[in-house]
Design a protein around this motif. Structure first.
Motif, short mmCIF file in Angstrom:
data_model
loop_
_atom_site.label_atom_id
_atom_site.label_comp_id
_atom_site.label_asym_id
_atom_site.label_seq_id
_atom_site.Cartn_x
_atom_site.Cartn_y
_atom_site.Cartn_z
N THR A 39 0.83 -1.21 0.00
CA THR A 39 0.00 0.00 0.00
C THR A 39 0.86 1.26 0.00
OG1 THR A 39 -1.71 -1.21 1.21
CG2 THR A 39 -1.93 1.17 1.13
N SER A 66 1.64 1.69 -3.64
CA SER A 66 0.45 2.05 -4.42
C SER A 66 -0.07 3.44 -4.08
CB SER A 66 -0.64 1.01 -4.17
OG SER A 66 -1.81 1.31 -4.90
N SER A 67 -0.08 3.78 -2.79
CA SER A 67 -0.70 5.04 -2.37
C SER A 67 0.24 6.23 -2.38
CB SER A 67 -1.28 4.88 -0.96
OG SER A 67 -0.24 4.78 0.01
N ASN A 82 -7.49 0.57 1.83
CA ASN A 82 -6.32 0.71 0.96
C ASN A 82 -6.65 1.57 -0.25
OD1 ASN A 82 -6.60 -2.11 2.22
ND2 ASN A 82 -4.40 -1.93 1.97
N ASP A 83 -7.80 1.31 -0.85
CA ASP A 83 -8.24 2.06 -2.03
C ASP A 83 -8.46 3.53 -1.67
OD1 ASP A 83 -8.99 2.50 -4.65
OD2 ASP A 83 -11.05 1.86 -4.35
N VAL A 113 -5.20 5.52 -1.60
CA VAL A 113 -4.71 5.90 -2.93
C VAL A 113 -5.50 7.10 -3.45
CG1 VAL A 113 -4.24 5.12 -5.27
CG2 VAL A 113 -4.07 3.50 -3.38
N ASN A 152 -4.32 10.30 -1.75
CA ASN A 152 -3.02 10.78 -2.24
C ASN A 152 -3.15 11.40 -3.62
OD1 ASN A 152 -0.29 10.23 -3.80
ND2 ASN A 152 0.20 10.38 -1.63
N THR A 153 -4.01 10.82 -4.45
CA THR A 153 -4.23 11.37 -5.78
C THR A 153 -4.71 12.82 -5.69
OG1 THR A 153 -4.79 9.17 -6.65
CG2 THR A 153 -5.49 11.06 -7.95
N LEU A 171 -4.59 -2.82 -5.97
CA LEU A 171 -3.51 -1.88 -5.67
C LEU A 171 -2.67 -1.58 -6.90
CD1 LEU A 171 -2.32 -3.16 -2.16
CD2 LEU A 171 -3.64 -1.10 -2.67
N ARG A 191 -4.79 0.83 -9.09
CA ARG A 191 -4.86 2.16 -8.47
C ARG A 191 -3.50 2.86 -8.49
NH1 ARG A 191 -9.76 1.19 -9.20
NH2 ARG A 191 -11.29 1.41 -7.52
N PHE A 192 -2.42 2.09 -8.37
CA PHE A 192 -1.08 2.64 -8.45
C PHE A 192 -0.84 3.28 -9.82
CE2 PHE A 192 3.30 1.59 -9.95
CZ PHE A 192 3.99 2.52 -9.18
N ARG A 211 -2.87 6.47 -10.05
CA ARG A 211 -2.28 7.57 -9.28
C ARG A 211 -1.11 8.19 -10.03
NH1 ARG A 211 1.96 8.32 -5.59
NH2 ARG A 211 2.59 6.12 -5.67
#
Length: 362
Positions: free
Chosen positions: A192, A195-196, A232-233, A236, A239-240, A274, A277-278, A281
């Motif tokens: 995470t 990814s985040s 977790n999602d 992300v 952070n986006t 993840l 989503r990574f 992002r």
């Protein structure tokens, strides 16, 4: 109300009979509204939610709904707008309240939505009600209500937009977790982080959280993951939007509750989530919004690693002369080194870009 901020708590519950009632009963008095949401449980979770909502007011008629006509059910539709308690302690609909305690809003999903979908439902209701801060406290009783104010503090003082618990910050906290939980948490924490982009964050599976109204308005709630892995999602997504996160140290609390996670499907599904989503992002933050070479370095490193693995496989299975094997292995090693360096630099740049995005609170 807490520090001049209205506070809501979402309590997602699936088959939490014997636990969710205690969660409602022990809710801190500064909480303005509790969204106790039954996700189509097969036990008496819903009856327990309704019963404790009624006891909170002492007046059964104080609870109203738009469901099956029993005076309690809110089926999860958005047809009603809930008003905050008036000075007299009464509420217009959907909850029970006293002057000293929170309004309890019993909600029952029309179909099973998963823990993430249930939390999303609570977030949407909190947004509709204009709550300043919305926390999540699971219906299984694993989250200490006495820790809630510590999650709220960094949000109400403007330090962070989102706060979450961290059970991995100290040896005394780690010792309270089983080896299996500990291994899973550290593994998912690392994945995470990548990814985040919240490299200073730990324990992303911790569902004890709080989020500001402004942050809820900026993220796309509707498209967040609806199963385990929602937290977790959400990280992300935060952070986006370049929103700050507070990591609040707190002990783990485990009792007789049973986990509903199916690990055989959870781990591969979350890993795939993840990864997607990574990529999203990186595209939004470092390509579309403001170009940064780290996105290109991640791409080169990933492609290079794939080529290196393919080259290694080809070298070991080739039927050609053994004289060509050293050359193949050397080329593969060089490609692997370059791709590894690119990935390492990309992670370093990403960490630097997000250095001030995580606030640690001991």
């Amino acid at each position: 109300m807490y520090e001049e901020h209205t506070v809501a708590v979402v309590v997602p519950a699936y088959n939490e009979e014997g636990f969710v009632g205690d969660v409602i009963e022990t809710m801190p008095a500064f909480v303005d509204r509790v969204y106790a949401i039954d996700d189509c449980s097969t036990d008496d979770t819903w009856a327990e939610i309704v019963r404790h909502a009624t006891v909170s007011s002492g007046v059964p008629d104080a609870v109203a709904g738009d469901g099956d006509g029993d005076g309690y059910t809110d089926t999860g539709t958005d047809s009603q707008d809930h008003d905050l308690p008036s000075e007299s302690g009464a509420v217009a609909d959907g909850g029970a309240t006293t002057q000293a305690g929170p309004t309890v809003v019993p909600i029952q999903n029309e179909e099973n939505r998963g823990v993430g979908g249930t939390i999303k439902h609570g977030y949407e209701r909190a947004l509709a009600d204009g709550m300043d801060v919305t926390a999540v406290m699971a219906g299984d009783g694993q989250m200490d209500p006495d820790q809630l104010d510590r999650l709220l503090d960094p949000i109400v003082d403007g330090t962070a937009d989102y706060a979450k618990g961290n059970r991995l910050s100290g040896q005394e906290y780690v010792e309270e977790m089983s080896s299996f939980r500990l291994f899973g948490n550290f593994t998912l924490s690392f994945l995470t982080k990548i990814s985040s982009g919240y490299w200073g964050m730990m324990d992303p599976q911790n569902g004890y959280t709080a989020i500001s109204n402004e942050a809820l308005e900026r993220i796309d709630i509707e498209n967040l993951y609806e199963e385990y892995g929602f937290t977790n999602d959400l990280l992300v997504a935060l952070n986006t939007r370049q929103l700050r996160v507070a990591d609040v140290s707190m002990p783990a609390v485990y009792g007789d509750e049973e986990s509903h996670i199916e690990y055989r499907s959870f781990v591969p599904n979350l890993s795939w989530l993840l990864l997607r989503r990574f990529c999203r992002r990186l595209g939004l933050r470092y390509v579309l919004t403001d170009f940064h070479p780290l996105a290109f370095m991640y791409l080169v490193g990933t492609v290079g690693a794939g080529i290196a693995l393919a080259g290694l496989g080809a070298a070991l299975t080739a039927r050609e002369s053994a004289d060509s094997l050293p050359e193949r292995l050397l080329t593969t090693a060089l490609v692997a080194m370059v791709s590894g360096l690119c990935l390492l630099l990309a992670m370093t740049f990403d960490r630097a870009e997000n250095e001030d995005m995580v606030v640690t609170i001991e």
